[in-house]
Design a protein around this motif. Structure first.
Motif, PDB file in Angstrom:
ATOM      1  N   ALA A   2       0.814  -1.205   0.000  1.00  0.00           N
ATOM      2  CA  ALA A   2       0.000   0.000   0.000  1.00  0.00           C
ATOM      3  C   ALA A   2       0.851   1.259   0.000  1.00  0.00           C
ATOM      4  O   ALA A   2       0.374   2.331  -0.322  1.00  0.00           O
ATOM      5  CB  ALA A   2      -0.933  -0.003   1.208  1.00  0.00           C
ATOM      6  N   SER A   3       2.124   1.168   0.386  1.00  0.00           N
ATOM      7  CA  SER A   3       2.970   2.342   0.476  1.00  0.00           C
ATOM      8  C   SER A   3       3.759   2.603  -0.810  1.00  0.00           C
ATOM      9  O   SER A   3       4.595   3.487  -0.854  1.00  0.00           O
ATOM     10  CB  SER A   3       3.946   2.194   1.643  1.00  0.00           C
ATOM     11  OG  SER A   3       4.819   1.086   1.414  1.00  0.00           O
ATOM     12  N   ASP A   5       4.967   4.002  -4.316  1.00  0.00           N
ATOM     13  CA  ASP A   5       4.755   5.219  -5.083  1.00  0.00           C
ATOM     14  C   ASP A   5       3.926   4.874  -6.319  1.00  0.00           C
ATOM     15  O   ASP A   5       3.934   3.735  -6.788  1.00  0.00           O
ATOM     16  CB  ASP A   5       6.107   5.805  -5.515  1.00  0.00           C
ATOM     17  CG  ASP A   5       6.873   6.404  -4.351  1.00  0.00           C
ATOM     18  OD1 ASP A   5       6.220   6.918  -3.423  1.00  0.00           O
ATOM     19  OD2 ASP A   5       8.113   6.338  -4.369  1.00  0.00           O
ATOM     20  N   ARG A   6       3.243   5.886  -6.859  1.00  0.00           N
ATOM     21  CA  ARG A   6       2.350   5.618  -7.977  1.00  0.00           C
ATOM     22  C   ARG A   6       2.397   6.737  -9.005  1.00  0.00           C
ATOM     23  O   ARG A   6       2.800   7.861  -8.702  1.00  0.00           O
ATOM     24  CB  ARG A   6       0.925   5.419  -7.488  1.00  0.00           C
ATOM     25  CG  ARG A   6       0.325   6.641  -6.798  1.00  0.00           C
ATOM     26  CD  ARG A   6      -0.851   6.237  -5.937  1.00  0.00           C
ATOM     27  NE  ARG A   6      -0.429   5.372  -4.846  1.00  0.00           N
ATOM     28  CZ  ARG A   6      -1.274   4.775  -4.010  1.00  0.00           C
ATOM     29  NH1 ARG A   6      -2.567   4.938  -4.143  1.00  0.00           N
ATOM     30  NH2 ARG A   6      -0.820   4.015  -3.037  1.00  0.00           N
ATOM     31  N   TYR A  60       6.355   0.036  -8.606  1.00  0.00           N
ATOM     32  CA  TYR A  60       5.435   1.172  -8.554  1.00  0.00           C
ATOM     33  C   TYR A  60       4.029   0.713  -8.905  1.00  0.00           C
ATOM     34  O   TYR A  60       3.835  -0.300  -9.586  1.00  0.00           O
ATOM     35  CB  TYR A  60       5.837   2.255  -9.571  1.00  0.00           C
ATOM     36  CG  TYR A  60       7.101   3.009  -9.240  1.00  0.00           C
ATOM     37  CD1 TYR A  60       7.054   4.256  -8.630  1.00  0.00           C
ATOM     38  CD2 TYR A  60       8.347   2.478  -9.570  1.00  0.00           C
ATOM     39  CE1 TYR A  60       8.210   4.959  -8.347  1.00  0.00           C
ATOM     40  CE2 TYR A  60       9.514   3.170  -9.283  1.00  0.00           C
ATOM     41  CZ  TYR A  60       9.439   4.405  -8.673  1.00  0.00           C
ATOM     42  OH  TYR A  60      10.589   5.098  -8.393  1.00  0.00           O
ATOM     43  N   TYR A 235      -6.790  -1.926  -5.951  1.00  0.00           N
ATOM     44  CA  TYR A 235      -5.424  -2.246  -5.567  1.00  0.00           C
ATOM     45  C   TYR A 235      -5.445  -3.679  -5.030  1.00  0.00           C
ATOM     46  O   TYR A 235      -5.758  -3.925  -3.882  1.00  0.00           O
ATOM     47  CB  TYR A 235      -4.917  -1.299  -4.481  1.00  0.00           C
ATOM     48  CG  TYR A 235      -4.624   0.092  -4.976  1.00  0.00           C
ATOM     49  CD1 TYR A 235      -3.334   0.448  -5.358  1.00  0.00           C
ATOM     50  CD2 TYR A 235      -5.638   1.034  -5.080  1.00  0.00           C
ATOM     51  CE1 TYR A 235      -3.057   1.736  -5.818  1.00  0.00           C
ATOM     52  CE2 TYR A 235      -5.359   2.315  -5.537  1.00  0.00           C
ATOM     53  CZ  TYR A 235      -4.081   2.648  -5.894  1.00  0.00           C
ATOM     54  OH  TYR A 235      -3.801   3.906  -6.356  1.00  0.00           O
TER      55      TYR A 235
END
Length: 236
Positions: A2-3, A5-6, A60, A235
């Motif tokens: 969940a952490s 980068d996107r 990512y 996600y």
């Protein structure tokens, strides 16, 4: 996970060209059995390994924003769509290889998404051409994907595949042609898979490793979306 980068990548093109099927294939590696029309915007997520196999490798999230509607929509619809164009790091233009109009309309989609005006103008194409100079300094990575390749006879493919030459001249994007109902077109190690990975790497580089050029000019970052505009965000 969940952490991670996107980055945000728009998926644009006429209704019915197969954007939803393409996004599902890219994110789930599966064929979408019963595609439906996208209302507003549908968001799905792909996990991508940046510079895979190198010391710089890093994972990512790639957010793929499938924007519904058509370039013939009323100005009010275009203005509503404009909110999805904020803080964009890359764009995938999708056209149907069996539909010449959808290929020609990529001009209009490029103008609507890359136009520096806050509100896209109603007149986007004049005499079949447009002012290329206004996009001369575009820094947004672009990818053009043609769908339904399986429906084009071998003898006509060269003629069909030259329809988007104007985008190659203006923006120099990567180009992929495929059939969204056949995952082999994006099989690991294939030329299409290499192009796709190279495009996503470029999007990530522009967003995280370069100071400038990571957003569409003229579209300030907005934090809110209208109720009901986002259909899904996955996600997995």
């Amino acid at each position: 996970m969940a952490s991670l980068d996107r980055v945000k990548v728009l998926v644009l093109g006429d209704s019915g060209v197969g954007k939803s099927s393409l996004v599902h294939l890219l994110c789930q590696n599966q064929v979408l059995g019963n595609p439906s029309w996208t209302v507003g915007c549908s968001v799905d997520v792909r996990v991508h390994d940046y510079k895979e196999g190198t010391p710089e490798e890093k994972t990512y999230y790639i957010e793929l924003w499938d924007v519904g509607g058509s370039v013939g929509s009323a100005s009010s619809v275009k203005s509503t769509r404009a909110v999805f164009y904020n803080s964009v790091n890359g764009i995938i233009f999708v056209h149907d290889l069996t539909n010449k109009k959808s290929s020609q309309n990529l001009r209009r989609w490029s103008l609507e998404a890359l136009n520096r005006d806050l509100v896209p103008t109603g007149v986007l194409v004049t005499n079949g051409d447009y002012d290329r100079e206004q996009f001369a300094d575009n820094q947004i990575p672009l990818l053009v994907i043609g769908t339904k390749l399986d429906q084009i006879h071998e003898t006509k493919r060269h003629e069909v595949l030259t329809r988007t030459a104007f985008l190659a001249e203006d923006f120099n994007p990567e180009e992929i042609n495929l059939d969204c109902t056949n995952p082999r077109y994006l099989a690991a190690g294939s030329s299409n898979a290499v192009k796709l990975s190279r495009f996503f790497d470029k999007v990530i580089e522009k967003r995280y490793f370069l100071r400038e050029g990571n957003q569409i000019p003229g579209f300030p970052d907005r934090k809110r979306f209208g109720a009901g505009t986002l259909k899904s965000l996955h996600y997995d």
